[in-house]
Design a protein around this motif. Structure first.
Motif, PDB file in Angstrom:
ATOM      1  N   ARG A 550       0.833  -1.204   0.000  1.00  0.00           N
ATOM      2  CA  ARG A 550       0.000   0.000   0.000  1.00  0.00           C
ATOM      3  C   ARG A 550       0.869   1.257   0.000  1.00  0.00           C
ATOM      4  O   ARG A 550       0.603   2.217  -0.743  1.00  0.00           O
ATOM      5  CB  ARG A 550      -0.926  -0.009   1.219  1.00  0.00           C
ATOM      6  CG  ARG A 550      -1.885   1.170   1.257  1.00  0.00           C
ATOM      7  CD  ARG A 550      -2.655   1.239   2.538  1.00  0.00           C
ATOM      8  NE  ARG A 550      -1.778   1.542   3.671  1.00  0.00           N
ATOM      9  CZ  ARG A 550      -2.234   1.940   4.858  1.00  0.00           C
ATOM     10  NH1 ARG A 550      -3.531   2.043   5.063  1.00  0.00           N
ATOM     11  NH2 ARG A 550      -1.394   2.192   5.843  1.00  0.00           N
ATOM     12  N   GLU A 551       1.902   1.257   0.817  1.00  0.00           N
ATOM     13  CA  GLU A 551       2.795   2.420   0.887  1.00  0.00           C
ATOM     14  C   GLU A 551       3.523   2.639  -0.443  1.00  0.00           C
ATOM     15  O   GLU A 551       3.713   3.778  -0.880  1.00  0.00           O
ATOM     16  CB  GLU A 551       3.792   2.244   2.018  1.00  0.00           C
ATOM     17  CG  GLU A 551       3.152   2.320   3.403  1.00  0.00           C
ATOM     18  CD  GLU A 551       4.154   2.097   4.522  1.00  0.00           C
ATOM     19  OE1 GLU A 551       5.363   1.992   4.216  1.00  0.00           O
ATOM     20  OE2 GLU A 551       3.732   2.026   5.680  1.00  0.00           O
ATOM     21  N   PHE A 587      -6.516  -3.219   0.472  1.00  0.00           N
ATOM     22  CA  PHE A 587      -6.487  -1.759   0.532  1.00  0.00           C
ATOM     23  C   PHE A 587      -7.018  -1.191  -0.772  1.00  0.00           C
ATOM     24  O   PHE A 587      -6.988  -1.835  -1.824  1.00  0.00           O
ATOM     25  CB  PHE A 587      -5.066  -1.243   0.811  1.00  0.00           C
ATOM     26  CG  PHE A 587      -4.069  -1.547  -0.263  1.00  0.00           C
ATOM     27  CD1 PHE A 587      -3.811  -0.643  -1.286  1.00  0.00           C
ATOM     28  CD2 PHE A 587      -3.373  -2.754  -0.257  1.00  0.00           C
ATOM     29  CE1 PHE A 587      -2.887  -0.928  -2.279  1.00  0.00           C
ATOM     30  CE2 PHE A 587      -2.443  -3.035  -1.245  1.00  0.00           C
ATOM     31  CZ  PHE A 587      -2.203  -2.128  -2.267  1.00  0.00           C
ATOM     32  N   GLY A 588      -7.510   0.059  -0.667  1.00  0.00           N
ATOM     33  CA  GLY A 588      -8.074   0.716  -1.823  1.00  0.00           C
ATOM     34  C   GLY A 588      -7.019   1.443  -2.627  1.00  0.00           C
ATOM     35  O   GLY A 588      -6.021   1.938  -2.092  1.00  0.00           O
ATOM     36  N   ILE A 702     -12.683   4.047   0.010  1.00  0.00           N
ATOM     37  CA  ILE A 702     -12.696   5.429   0.519  1.00  0.00           C
ATOM     38  C   ILE A 702     -11.358   5.756   1.169  1.00  0.00           C
ATOM     39  O   ILE A 702     -10.779   6.833   0.948  1.00  0.00           O
ATOM     40  CB  ILE A 702     -13.855   5.607   1.515  1.00  0.00           C
ATOM     41  CG1 ILE A 702     -15.201   5.467   0.797  1.00  0.00           C
ATOM     42  CG2 ILE A 702     -13.759   6.954   2.219  1.00  0.00           C
ATOM     43  CD1 ILE A 702     -16.398   5.438   1.724  1.00  0.00           C
ATOM     44  N   GLU A 703     -10.836   4.827   1.975  1.00  0.00           N
ATOM     45  CA  GLU A 703      -9.574   5.076   2.675  1.00  0.00           C
ATOM     46  C   GLU A 703      -8.410   5.209   1.695  1.00  0.00           C
ATOM     47  O   GLU A 703      -7.494   6.017   1.905  1.00  0.00           O
ATOM     48  CB  GLU A 703      -9.323   3.938   3.672  1.00  0.00           C
ATOM     49  CG  GLU A 703     -10.287   3.966   4.842  1.00  0.00           C
ATOM     50  CD  GLU A 703     -10.294   2.685   5.667  1.00  0.00           C
ATOM     51  OE1 GLU A 703     -11.056   2.616   6.646  1.00  0.00           O
ATOM     52  OE2 GLU A 703      -9.544   1.763   5.316  1.00  0.00           O
ATOM     53  N   GLY A 704      -8.444   4.435   0.618  1.00  0.00           N
ATOM     54  CA  GLY A 704      -7.391   4.533  -0.378  1.00  0.00           C
ATOM     55  C   GLY A 704      -7.357   5.905  -1.029  1.00  0.00           C
ATOM     56  O   GLY A 704      -6.278   6.494  -1.225  1.00  0.00           O
ATOM     57  N   ASP A 707      -6.189   8.655   1.522  1.00  0.00           N
ATOM     58  CA  ASP A 707      -4.734   8.675   1.730  1.00  0.00           C
ATOM     59  C   ASP A 707      -4.043   9.463   0.616  1.00  0.00           C
ATOM     60  O   ASP A 707      -3.087  10.209   0.865  1.00  0.00           O
ATOM     61  CB  ASP A 707      -4.191   7.252   1.786  1.00  0.00           C
ATOM     62  CG  ASP A 707      -4.594   6.533   3.072  1.00  0.00           C
ATOM     63  OD1 ASP A 707      -4.874   7.219   4.069  1.00  0.00           O
ATOM     64  OD2 ASP A 707      -4.622   5.283   3.061  1.00  0.00           O
ATOM     65  N   VAL A 708      -4.512   9.302  -0.623  1.00  0.00           N
ATOM     66  CA  VAL A 708      -3.929  10.061  -1.740  1.00  0.00           C
ATOM     67  C   VAL A 708      -4.196  11.548  -1.553  1.00  0.00           C
ATOM     68  O   VAL A 708      -3.305  12.394  -1.733  1.00  0.00           O
ATOM     69  CB  VAL A 708      -4.487   9.548  -3.084  1.00  0.00           C
ATOM     70  CG1 VAL A 708      -4.027  10.445  -4.229  1.00  0.00           C
ATOM     71  CG2 VAL A 708      -4.047   8.112  -3.322  1.00  0.00           C
ATOM     72  N   CYS A 709      -5.443  11.894  -1.186  1.00  0.00           N
ATOM     73  CA  CYS A 709      -5.788  13.306  -0.978  1.00  0.00           C
ATOM     74  C   CYS A 709      -4.984  13.917   0.163  1.00  0.00           C
ATOM     75  O   CYS A 709      -4.538  15.072   0.081  1.00  0.00           O
ATOM     76  CB  CYS A 709      -7.284  13.443  -0.692  1.00  0.00           C
ATOM     77  SG  CYS A 709      -8.345  13.044  -2.093  1.00  0.00           S
TER      78      CYS A 709
END
Length: 813
Positions: A550-551, A587-588, A702-704, A707-709
């Protein structure tokens, strides 16, 4: 124009469990939970399947991993088995008539070991008694008389022949080759040279006499084997006479203990006869009698001359309480149906009935056998052997080599054993449905499915029962007590695992993992009670340990390698959301979706499908949005566009229809030439009527995007459009809830495409008016006008259409 859809309140994004609502301070105040929660359907199936004693009503316990189906089913079986009957012991004994077909004996529980010890004691007694009898003076005198009688008969023959030969000048001589007649003179046998010197008449007379005497000798010698047989028979009969009394008295003692078991008595009768017939086998061998060091070491088969009289106790229920419950962790074919082992003997493999070993079916016979479906199916021939035993209702011991006729080693064929067992197979739903669909025998042999649920309702009583379960797990695992805030956090996490704020997961293994890790962090902080912070840290650390991929995904987005816009507006471009699933972590991940349109023959081309990166469900979504376009905007004219949809920078497979609404929005934007606000990301599938439908993994998606935002910088305009039917599934991270509370991030529940396109473009979608047209300036009017223009342009071009536009069908989402 402002959108008609309001963002969700922060309280709708996460359903809290307030510690104050829990009527205890720590789990030490709660009693253990002795009932199983959330699995009423499965428990009813287990009770029915165990209770009905009919052929074919075996069970398959199906459900996801971590629901405790193995523990629950095994515990349920043990509970029911305590009231069951103890099955009989199983022994294999020698078949004295057909030695390669051992006989199976069933005895009441505990009496198999008694028969084994009684036979061992009997043979030990006879090993002393029989040699004492056969070496006694009386026996030796009678045996000597038999031997001397035979010898005297033989001696009489030679004396008579010698007497007949002597007057004729012939003597009976013993040579290395046997007996022979020869002419003699002066007490010495004539040599061939001397014999030839005799007068011819005398030679002829002697030759005639020699022939007559030789014929008489041969006639007499032919009687010797008969006399020797008679001697052996007399000796054997003598052995029977002198040993039968000792053997009969010993066998009688054993028989007294088994008068109620005819099969055992028949075996003892066969033992008695064999011992009497082979009494000389009880005499010590030369090595045994000398007992000297340096005696050649004999193999077990030769050294133990009394194996034939052993009792092979295959299954011993002496200490069994109730019916047996067996779990076979390694269900190979030999471990299920038993096996026959071998001994190396002079370079060859030999075996007998004492080397028969029990399988799980033998040990569970009369009770219950539990197996793991995957472990069973990966073992060669194990599943077929199990089915064969259930069909025939008997256990036949056979090795895979025998079944395939690949083994030529001498072996035994044990008598099959009647089978009365209830089988419980534990496995996943995928394996169950695969077997049910592909194996015609499966449904006949496993008629009962115990379907373990993934979740349970999150209600008042259920929440308290869940807290009791948490306390029970903690005590069973030897963990520290949990305060009620920690229990509340675990209940919230159970809702998160269930992906539903109205449910709690029944994957108790996952909850137990969080508890164990929370205990570790509490111990590291030197706390005696596990608190909410310890549970929170355990959850965060689980994510951190699994979050490398994910990171890396966020890193390549931040660096601009993967293009994702979180601000600005673009025509025909939108942020779609997908979920990447790893073995223990999901993860998203946002993806840019773009659409381009031009004159064509009504095709919506899915680039993912064309390059075989799209799955069938994705293709279905694209075809549905194609149908939506045609029905809404081109019901009375040909759909004259050629559109392409693509997941930009997607290098792996794409499947699922959760991006079909995002693809439709991008297509509407491209047709209307209205830009889409890139602050938003979209998820949801669409039907032919333009309704937005629920999808999976809404929290991760949504969480994915969040995190980008956050990495790009929260502007207060960013958010995610989700299907309104997914609102009940929201259990978002606390940082997202806090951002929503501060107005930095928003979640919009969308019911229709019109609602979504209004929010994304800032223009009204528009509904058809009385004249059948959409209002001017609306998104739908712009789309329809564009399609009408394309149709008119196509008519101008004539039947040639788009002058070489692609003709393929659209593909996958």
């Amino acid at each position: 124009m402002a959108a008609s859809v309001a963002p969700l309140n922060p309280e709708a994004l996460y359903r809290r469990c307030e510690p104050a609502e829990l009527p205890f301070q720590t789990t030490a105040d709660l009693k253990d939970l002795h009932r199983i929660v959330g699995q009423e359907r499965a428990l009813d199936a287990l009770e029915f399947g165990i209770g009905i004693r009919r052929q074919g009503y075996n069970l398959y316990a199906l459900g996801p991993g971590g629901t405790g189906k193995h523990t629950i089913a095994f515990g349920f079986l043990q509970q029911r088995a305590r009231a069951g009957e103890v099955p009989p012991d199983l022994c294999y004994v020698n078949n004295f008539e057909v030695s390669h077909r051992p006989i199976a004996l069933k005895l009441p529980a505990g009496r198999g070991s008694k028969l084994q010890s009684e036979m061992r004691g009997l043979i030990e007694d006879l090993r002393v008694a029989i040699p004492a009898i056969l070496e006694g003076e009386e026996y030796r005198n009678r045996r000597q008389l038999i031997d001397e009688t035979t010898k005297s008969r033989q001696a009489e023959v030679f004396e008579r022949l010698q007497a007949d030969a002597q007057p004729k000048g012939i003597a009976l001589l013993r040579t290395p080759m046997g007996f022979a007649f020869a002419p003699v003179r002066d007490g010495a046998a004539l040599s061939p040279e001397d014999f030839q010197k005799l007068p011819e008449a005398e030679r002829k007379r002697i030759e005639a006499d020699l022939k007559a005497l030789q014929d008489e000798l041969e006639e007499a010698l032919r009687k010797f084997p008969t006399w020797e047989r008679e001697r052996r028979d007399q000796a054997r009969e003598l052995d029977r006479q002198v040993t039968s009394a000792a053997v009969a008295s010993g066998i009688a003692v054993v028989k007294d203990h088994f008068r109620d078991l005819p099969d055992v008595l028949a075996f003892l009768d066969a033992v008695e006869k064999d011992i009497v017939d082979n009494a000389d086998a009880f005499l010590p061998t030369e090595g045994e009698s000398q007992g000297m060091p340096g005696t050649p070491r004999l193999s077990p088969a030769v050294r133990d001359r009394f194996r034939r009289y052993r009792v092979n106790l295959l299954v011993d229920h002496t200490h069994q309480v109730g019916a047996p419950v067996i779990y076979e962790d390694n269900p190979t074919m030999p471990n299920l149906v038993g096996r026959v082992e071998n001994l190396a003997e002079l370079g060859a493999l030999i075996t007998d009935f004492t080397l028969i070993k029990a399988g799980a079916l033998h040990r569970a016979n009369g009770g219950y056998l539990m197996l793991d479906a995957q472990k069973l199916l990966v073992q060669p021939y194990a599943y077929e052997a199990l089915k064969r035993a259930l069909r025939a209702r008997q256990i036949t011991i056979e090795s895979p080599g025998q079944a395939l006729s690949l083994v030529s080693t001498v072996t035994v064929e044990p008598e099959p054993v009647f089978l009365d067992v209830k089988i419980v197979i534990v496995g996943t739903r995928d394996i169950y449905y695969l077997l049910a669909a592909q194996d015609p025998e499966f449904n006949d042999l496993f008629k009962v499915a115990a379907d373990f649920d993934d979740d349970m309702p999150r209600e008042g009583e259920a929440v308290l029962a869940y807290a009791q379960l948490i306390a029970t797990i903690g005590r069973r695992e030897g963990l520290k007590t949990l305060d009620r805030a920690a229990v509340a956090r675990l209940i919230e996490q159970a809702g998160r695992i269930a992906d539903d704020n109205q449910k709690l997961t029944t994957r108790f293994g996952d909850v137990a993992d969080v508890m164990r890790e929370g205990d570790y962090w509490a111990g590291k902080a030197k706390r005696e009670v596990i608190g909410a912070d310890d549970i929170e840290k355990a959850i965060d650390q689980q994510i951190y340990r699994s979050g490398r991929v994910r990171e890396k995904s966020l890193e390549i987005i931040d660096s601009g390698i993967v293009l994702i816009d979180t601000a600005g507006s673009k025509v025909g471009q939108i942020n779609g959301l997908s979920v990447l699933s790893l073995p223990n972590f999901s993860f998203g991940k946002p993806s840019r979706i773009t659409a381009r349109v031009r004159l064509g023959r009504g095709e919506v081309i899915d680039v993912e499908r064309r390059v075989e990166l799209g799955g069938p469900t994705h293709s279905k979504g694209v075809l549905i949005l194609s149908a939506f376009l045609a029905a809404r905007y081109a019901s009375d004219q040909p759909l004259s566009l050629s559109a392409t949809l693509v997941f930009e920078q997607s290098y792996g497979g794409v499947d699922g229809d959760s991006a079909s609404s995002a693809e439709l929005y991008a297509l509407l934007s491209a047709l209307s030439e209205l830009p889409i606000d890139q602050s938003f990301a979209v998820t949801g599938s669409v039907n032919q009527f333009g309704q937005v439908q629920a999808i999976g993994g809404v929290n991760q998606k949504i969480e994915g995007y969040f995190d980008v935002c956050r990495h790009h910088g929260l502007t207060g305009k960013q958010g995610v459009l989700i299907p309104s039917t997914n609102v009940r599934h929201l259990m978002l991270r606390r940082d997202i809830v806090e951002a929503a509370r501060n107005g930095q991030f928003r979640i919009y529940p969308i019911e229709t495409i019109d609602q979504g396109i209004e929010l994304l473009t800032g223009f009204p979608a528009g509904a058809r008016e009385d004249d059948g047209k959409f209002p001017k300036g609306s998104v739908n009017r712009r789309v329809e006008d564009r399609l009408i223009a394309l149709a008119q342009q196509r008519r101008r071009f004539g039947a040639g259409g788009d002058n070489g536009a692609e003709t393929g069908q659209g593909g996958r989402t």
